[in-house]
Motif scaffolding. Sequence first.
Motif, PDB file in Angstrom:
ATOM      1  N   ARG A 195      -6.947  -1.391  -2.209  1.00 45.80           N
ATOM      2  CA  ARG A 195      -6.677   0.172  -2.985  1.00 45.80           C
ATOM      3  C   ARG A 195      -7.169   0.367  -4.029  1.00 45.80           C
ATOM      4  N   ARG A 196      -8.061   1.365  -4.134  1.00 51.40           N
ATOM      5  CA  ARG A 196      -8.978   2.064  -4.952  1.00 51.40           C
ATOM      6  C   ARG A 196      -9.209   1.205  -6.040  1.00 51.40           C
ATOM      7  N   ALA A 197      -8.671   0.330  -6.803  1.00 45.36           N
ATOM      8  CA  ALA A 197      -9.078  -0.325  -8.089  1.00 45.36           C
ATOM      9  C   ALA A 197      -9.127  -2.001  -7.472  1.00 45.36           C
ATOM     10  N   ASP A 198      -8.513  -2.306  -6.353  1.00 45.04           N
ATOM     11  CA  ASP A 198      -9.089  -3.995  -6.073  1.00 45.04           C
ATOM     12  C   ASP A 198     -11.448  -4.096  -5.718  1.00 45.04           C
ATOM     13  N   PHE A 199     -11.532  -2.638  -6.096  1.00 43.80           N
ATOM     14  CA  PHE A 199     -12.784  -3.273  -5.587  1.00 43.80           C
ATOM     15  C   PHE A 199     -13.848  -2.900  -6.874  1.00 43.80           C
ATOM     16  N   GLU A 248     -23.296   2.009   3.187  1.00 48.46           N
ATOM     17  CA  GLU A 248     -23.711   2.434   2.121  1.00 48.46           C
ATOM     18  C   GLU A 248     -22.431   1.615   1.291  1.00 48.46           C
ATOM     19  N   PRO A 249     -21.971   1.703   0.007  1.00 43.54           N
ATOM     20  CA  PRO A 249     -21.322   1.215  -0.776  1.00 43.54           C
ATOM     21  C   PRO A 249     -19.668   2.251   0.251  1.00 43.54           C
ATOM     22  N   ARG A 250     -19.566   3.882   0.185  1.00 38.71           N
ATOM     23  CA  ARG A 250     -18.567   4.175   0.787  1.00 38.71           C
ATOM     24  C   ARG A 250     -18.072   3.123   1.770  1.00 38.71           C
ATOM     25  N   GLN A 251     -18.945   2.755   2.425  1.00 39.10           N
ATOM     26  CA  GLN A 251     -18.428   2.451   3.939  1.00 39.10           C
ATOM     27  C   GLN A 251     -18.369   1.793   3.131  1.00 39.10           C
ATOM     28  N   ILE A 252     -18.253   0.246   3.073  1.00 40.90           N
ATOM     29  CA  ILE A 252     -17.799  -1.019   3.057  1.00 40.90           C
ATOM     30  C   ILE A 252     -16.888  -0.829   1.659  1.00 40.90           C
ATOM     31  N   VAL A 253     -16.318   0.140   1.316  1.00 40.90           N
ATOM     32  CA  VAL A 253     -14.954   0.065   0.809  1.00 40.90           C
ATOM     33  C   VAL A 253     -14.389   0.261   1.281  1.00 40.90           C
ATOM     34  N   GLY A 254     -14.516   1.909   2.320  1.00 39.31           N
ATOM     35  CA  GLY A 254     -13.284   2.470   3.212  1.00 39.31           C
ATOM     36  C   GLY A 254     -12.837   1.230   4.294  1.00 39.31           C
ATOM     37  N   ALA A 255     -14.187   0.858   4.619  1.00 36.01           N
ATOM     38  CA  ALA A 255     -13.364  -0.162   5.542  1.00 36.01           C
ATOM     39  C   ALA A 255     -12.734  -1.037   5.533  1.00 36.01           C
ATOM     40  N   ILE A 256     -13.318  -2.175   4.199  1.00 39.14           N
ATOM     41  CA  ILE A 256     -11.962  -3.235   3.602  1.00 39.14           C
ATOM     42  C   ILE A 256     -11.222  -2.432   2.942  1.00 39.14           C
ATOM     43  N   ALA A 257     -10.494  -1.489   2.460  1.00 41.53           N
ATOM     44  CA  ALA A 257      -9.809  -1.032   1.747  1.00 41.53           C
ATOM     45  C   ALA A 257      -8.520  -0.797   3.073  1.00 41.53           C
ATOM     46  N   ASN A 258      -9.281  -0.118   4.462  1.00 44.07           N
ATOM     47  CA  ASN A 258      -9.007   0.988   5.358  1.00 44.07           C
ATOM     48  C   ASN A 258      -7.645  -0.429   6.071  1.00 44.07           C
ATOM     49  N   GLU A 259      -8.862  -1.390   6.695  1.00 42.41           N
ATOM     50  CA  GLU A 259      -8.103  -2.405   7.659  1.00 42.41           C
ATOM     51  C   GLU A 259      -7.577  -3.380   6.516  1.00 42.41           C
ATOM     52  N   GLY A 260      -7.811  -3.637   5.681  1.00 40.94           N
ATOM     53  CA  GLY A 260      -7.043  -4.631   3.918  1.00 40.94           C
ATOM     54  C   GLY A 260      -5.845  -4.689   3.704  1.00 40.94           C
ATOM     55  N   GLY A 261      -6.433  -2.821   3.739  1.00 36.22           N
ATOM     56  CA  GLY A 261      -5.025  -2.572   2.933  1.00 36.22           C
ATOM     57  C   GLY A 261      -5.109  -2.912   1.116  1.00 36.22           C
ATOM     58  N   PRO A 314     -19.513   2.362  -7.207  1.00 38.41           N
ATOM     59  CA  PRO A 314     -19.443   3.055  -5.546  1.00 38.41           C
ATOM     60  C   PRO A 314     -18.679   4.155  -5.660  1.00 38.41           C
ATOM     61  N   ARG A 315     -19.443   5.163  -4.340  1.00 42.37           N
ATOM     62  CA  ARG A 315     -17.655   6.379  -3.826  1.00 42.37           C
ATOM     63  C   ARG A 315     -16.982   5.831  -3.209  1.00 42.37           C
ATOM     64  N   HIS A 316     -15.890   5.503  -4.381  1.00 43.07           N
ATOM     65  CA  HIS A 316     -15.091   4.213  -3.455  1.00 43.07           C
ATOM     66  C   HIS A 316     -14.385   5.633  -2.600  1.00 43.07           C
ATOM     67  N   ARG A 317     -13.981   4.637  -1.329  1.00 46.47           N
ATOM     68  CA  ARG A 317     -13.152   5.549  -0.031  1.00 46.47           C
ATOM     69  C   ARG A 317     -11.553   4.740  -0.361  1.00 46.47           C
ATOM     70  N   SER A 318     -10.592   5.321  -0.313  1.00 48.56           N
ATOM     71  CA  SER A 318      -8.925   4.773  -0.725  1.00 48.56           C
ATOM     72  C   SER A 318      -8.643   3.812  -0.122  1.00 48.56           C
ATOM     73  N   ARG A 361       0.422  -0.955  -0.343  1.00 43.74           N
ATOM     74  CA  ARG A 361       0.322  -0.221  -0.058  1.00 43.74           C
ATOM     75  C   ARG A 361       0.870   1.555  -0.037  1.00 43.74           C
ATOM     76  N   GLU A 362       2.346   0.976   0.130  1.00 44.15           N
ATOM     77  CA  GLU A 362       2.645   1.900   0.587  1.00 44.15           C
ATOM     78  C   GLU A 362       3.556   2.728  -1.500  1.00 44.15           C
ATOM     79  N   ARG A 363       3.614   2.163  -1.986  1.00 42.32           N
ATOM     80  CA  ARG A 363       4.319   2.384  -3.504  1.00 42.32           C
ATOM     81  C   ARG A 363       4.025   3.953  -4.084  1.00 42.32           C
ATOM     82  N   TYR A 364       3.246   4.310  -3.544  1.00 41.53           N
ATOM     83  CA  TYR A 364       2.828   5.306  -4.476  1.00 41.53           C
ATOM     84  C   TYR A 364       3.999   6.756  -3.623  1.00 41.53           C
ATOM     85  N   LEU A 365       4.425   6.003  -2.536  1.00 43.09           N
ATOM     86  CA  LEU A 365       5.449   6.843  -1.501  1.00 43.09           C
ATOM     87  C   LEU A 365       6.571   6.754  -2.536  1.00 43.09           C
TER      88      LEU A 365
END
Length: 597
Positions: free
Chosen positions: A494-498, A479-492, A590-594, A336-340
């Motif tokens: 990316r937006r493109a993985d959904f 809502e979709p954004r809550q699902i994306v946010g929770a799974i992306a944040n806790e599971g590391g 969905p309104r994706h969260r990072s 998840r740190e490749r952008y850095l």
Amino acid sequence: MLKALRDVGYETPSAIQAATIPTLLEGRDVVGLAQTGTGKTAAFALPVLDRLDVSQKTPQALVLAPTRELALQVCEAFERYAAHLTGVHVLPVYGGQGYGVQLSALRRGVHVVVGTPGRIMDHLEKGTLDLSELRFLVLDEADEMLNMGFAEDVETILADTPSDKQVALFSATMPAQIRRLSQSYLRDPAEITVKARTSTASNITQRYLVVSYPQKVDALTRILEVENFDGMIVFVRTKNETETLAEKLRARGYSAAPLNGDVAQAQRERTVNQLKAGKLDILVATDVAARGLDVERISHVVNYDIPTDTESYVHRIGRTGRAGRSGDAISFITPRERYLLKHIEKATRQPLAEMPLPGVDEVNATRLARFDDAITEALADTERITAFRDIVAHYVRHRDVPELDVAAALAVVAQGETPLLLDPAAERPARPVRGDRPERGERPERGDRGERPERKNRRADGPPLVTYRIAVGKRHRVEPRQIVGAIANEGGLRRADFGAISIRPDFSLVELPADLGPETWEALADTRISGKLIELRLDDGPPRGGARRPRSDRPERSDRPERSERHDRPERSDAPAASDAADDRRARKPRHRSSQD
């Protein structure tokens, strides 16, 4: 604050600081165009701290950052600059941290909140964050936030704050979306542009290793095995991690010591002197503790936690390659740190070479070479060798044992219980037996998921996806954004993985990569949405003709009736399918969260 700046070693302001601080102190809004690593954290933090009213308990300043790592770094910077200010409270707010800690701090009263947009939105929706008296708002890495899908959240937060607040927006680029945001929410902003002048020494070899967080200790141990280093600094992000990692390295037989801001000056001097004298090989340090450290013996710098700004990266690796000597810098990069990594390469204008994790054969070859060197060195001590030769000869005469066996036995005694060589079989982890349910966090490899459905969707721009089920749905008001946010944040992730998200009454279906790693399963095991565990699992598809039949009760394919004999199969109803299709269509965008929030 001037005393705090002297403590951290600042002497003159950077270009962005010199241009921005006076403008913000005048009360004007600012749009700062500057690359990561130009010192912009101090550019906005110092004016904010200078104008705080510590008697006010509701938040006066809000800093939005795209990732939890950057939020923590900004929070730590605020705390360093406020070290000599009485009663200033700064709170980091990000996904992955329990709500309880954040709620307790908010009830006690905080002056500065540094957070990621998703978690800030959660607090605003719950009514636990009061921004009615906000005076300062900072958007740090604004372009990165918008690229990661936070545009709608950022605008919602901006609209929910007082209109007379002062706003500072910092971005590396000025795309049309940032320009529109500036025109909509900032009042006659001063536009300040600064180009980064970050460079690294040519005598330092820079490499990186892609590794997940749970593998970092083992990866570092293997690097210590195979790298021919003299002295080393291992940089971590927090004070607690310096203590923890130093202890783990000592347990593995290395001479390591922590160095952080809490270490007393006398102890710090002793530690540095031990490193210079060769009595200590590894320092585990934070950025602040290692600032100004100049030890020629340091041959390697390891970024155990990659810094989130390029200025810190340059300062860190500058601890090696001193006095014209060559140096090595190795950075651990989680997926998840490749952008850095891209930020660092762009700012330093030097590519980092990817290195593989040292394998068992490489480690064993190094151990054997060192064992040979130890024997050669011992043979040079002729006086002691003569004494022990007589002892061994006496043993051989009286026990009738070959001299080679005696030499091997002496090696066993010297080695102790720890094996000299690694077992190659341990390189590949044993796979669980099909049908055995793995422990939480120890999910099987791809090839072992015997019950995995075959429905896969390979997109042109991403990994193959399969459908997963989570135990929250419409009745939980997700809502979709809550699902994306929770799974992306806790599971590391990316937006493109959904892929598609379909929210049903009691559960939801989410398309995610087919090869979620064990660390992702472990991280998602305790993830909650709207207070309910998501209970992520692979979706087996809808049942046909009533309730799902347990797998153990299903007939073998050969025992199933012929198509003409299936008289009891119910008529398919189009209504539910239409409803599900509508859900799918609604969730396609969905309104994706990072992945970082």
